[in-house]
Scaffold this motif. Sequence first.
Motif, short mmCIF file in Angstrom:
data_model
loop_
_atom_site.label_atom_id
_atom_site.label_comp_id
_atom_site.label_asym_id
_atom_site.label_seq_id
_atom_site.Cartn_x
_atom_site.Cartn_y
_atom_site.Cartn_z
N ILE A 64 0.82 -1.34 0.02
CA ILE A 64 0.09 -0.07 -0.19
C ILE A 64 0.93 1.30 -0.07
N ASN A 67 2.71 1.58 -3.53
CA ASN A 67 1.73 1.63 -4.55
C ASN A 67 1.77 3.08 -5.58
N THR A 71 2.46 3.17 -9.35
CA THR A 71 1.55 3.80 -10.40
C THR A 71 2.34 5.10 -11.03
N LYS A 185 -2.72 -6.68 -8.20
CA LYS A 185 -3.66 -5.62 -7.53
C LYS A 185 -5.08 -5.58 -8.37
N LEU A 189 -8.66 -6.65 -6.50
CA LEU A 189 -9.72 -5.58 -6.34
C LEU A 189 -10.85 -5.94 -7.01
N LEU A 208 -12.39 1.14 0.54
CA LEU A 208 -11.05 0.95 -0.08
C LEU A 208 -10.16 2.07 -0.17
N GLN A 209 -10.76 3.03 -0.79
CA GLN A 209 -9.93 4.19 -0.87
C GLN A 209 -9.74 5.02 0.41
N THR A 211 -9.45 3.17 3.21
CA THR A 211 -8.29 2.43 3.91
C THR A 211 -6.99 2.69 3.40
N LYS A 212 -7.06 2.65 1.95
CA LYS A 212 -5.64 2.99 1.40
C LYS A 212 -5.05 4.51 2.00
N GLN A 216 -1.43 4.67 4.07
CA GLN A 216 -0.28 5.52 3.61
C GLN A 216 -0.04 6.68 4.40
N VAL A 343 -8.00 0.03 10.06
CA VAL A 343 -8.69 -0.40 9.03
C VAL A 343 -10.08 -0.70 9.44
#
Length: 380
Positions: A64, A67, A71, A185, A189, A208-209, A211-212, A216, A343
């Motif tokens: 995470i 990522n 990206t 990934k 997802l 999910l958004q 949590t990420k 981070q 989380v």
Amino acid sequence: MSQIFKANTGTSDNESHKGLANRDVYPFYIKAPLIIIGLYLFVLILSLLQDVAIPFAFAGLLAILLNPVYTFLERKNINKILAITLTILLAILVVVAIMLFLSSQIAQFGQMLPQMEQKFLTMLHDFQSWLTSQFGLSSQKQISMAKDALNGSKAFVGKTLNTLVGMLTFMVLIPLYVFLLLFYKPLILNFVFEVFEEDNSGQVAEILQETKGAVQSYIVGLMIETSIIAVLNSAALLILGVQYAVLLGVIGAILNLIPYIGGIIAIGLPVLMSLITGDNLTTPLLIVGAYTLIQFADNNIIVPRVVSSKVSVNALISILVVLLGGNLWGVSGMFLSIPFVAVLKIIFDRIDGLKPWGKLLGDKMPQHSPSKVVSKEEVD
């Protein structure tokens, strides 16, 4: 006939539906044991599979964290496998640089070990003599008490050492897990979205958004906080003339990653060093005062402004989960407990039936708390 029956019994369609709904709800004395058994089995599985679960959990946090780098490289039209490989190599280079720095400091520290050992034995003998003169404790009694204390902490120390050895053993697996998590990934997802109904896809995406973002911001904030604390610790120890100030300052900052408990241990190390290498009590007292000020600044200024996690867990829950994580997975469990609870709070806040638990984990006090407590007179 059905209308006549409803008229005779005095029930309506709504009431009959409510009655059927209530029959489907299990009573508390059935639900409570099932929940306890489920939690027990979950914790048992985590304990039995810790050699696999611990490196995978760390790999999940690292995946995470890394990522955004992956990206960014992928958007530069770099091959997917090459982008993941470069991301992992960058992380390894950072870890190696930190390890080399600590190794150079530890090598210098090793040159003083014989002198420090002799001074420590002298201090231990003086302390034993003081206990004998003040409290009448014989040397045999003191040795017996020391053995009892060691036996009491043996389980936790053993679990911690096993965890550290396990982490070193699975150090090769962590980069592999990170690589596979980043590579698969889209598959992961897609699985998460297909598990839930299509009507809940927006809510799942939001969870999910968040949590990420929470993980981070938490990890990046911890890295920045650790760097600041390392500088402050080292500067304070250098000013006070403590030997190996930089090493002790960095170790103290790393220990500070363990909430509440690590800060206490971080103070003990430079105090012990000053007692062994010095001949007065002024320096240890000044160290305690300096570290107390640093901890105060950390808790009230640095953490709120730098860590800036999107999910805040209150102090009571933090201490409980850190201790529970330590009993379960040792030092690794202490570190992983806070992100895990963060989380959980994100998930609880998005599910109607679990929102009270999310509020319990958070640090936001309710504006209107119950002002009345049911008493015996009110019941009568």
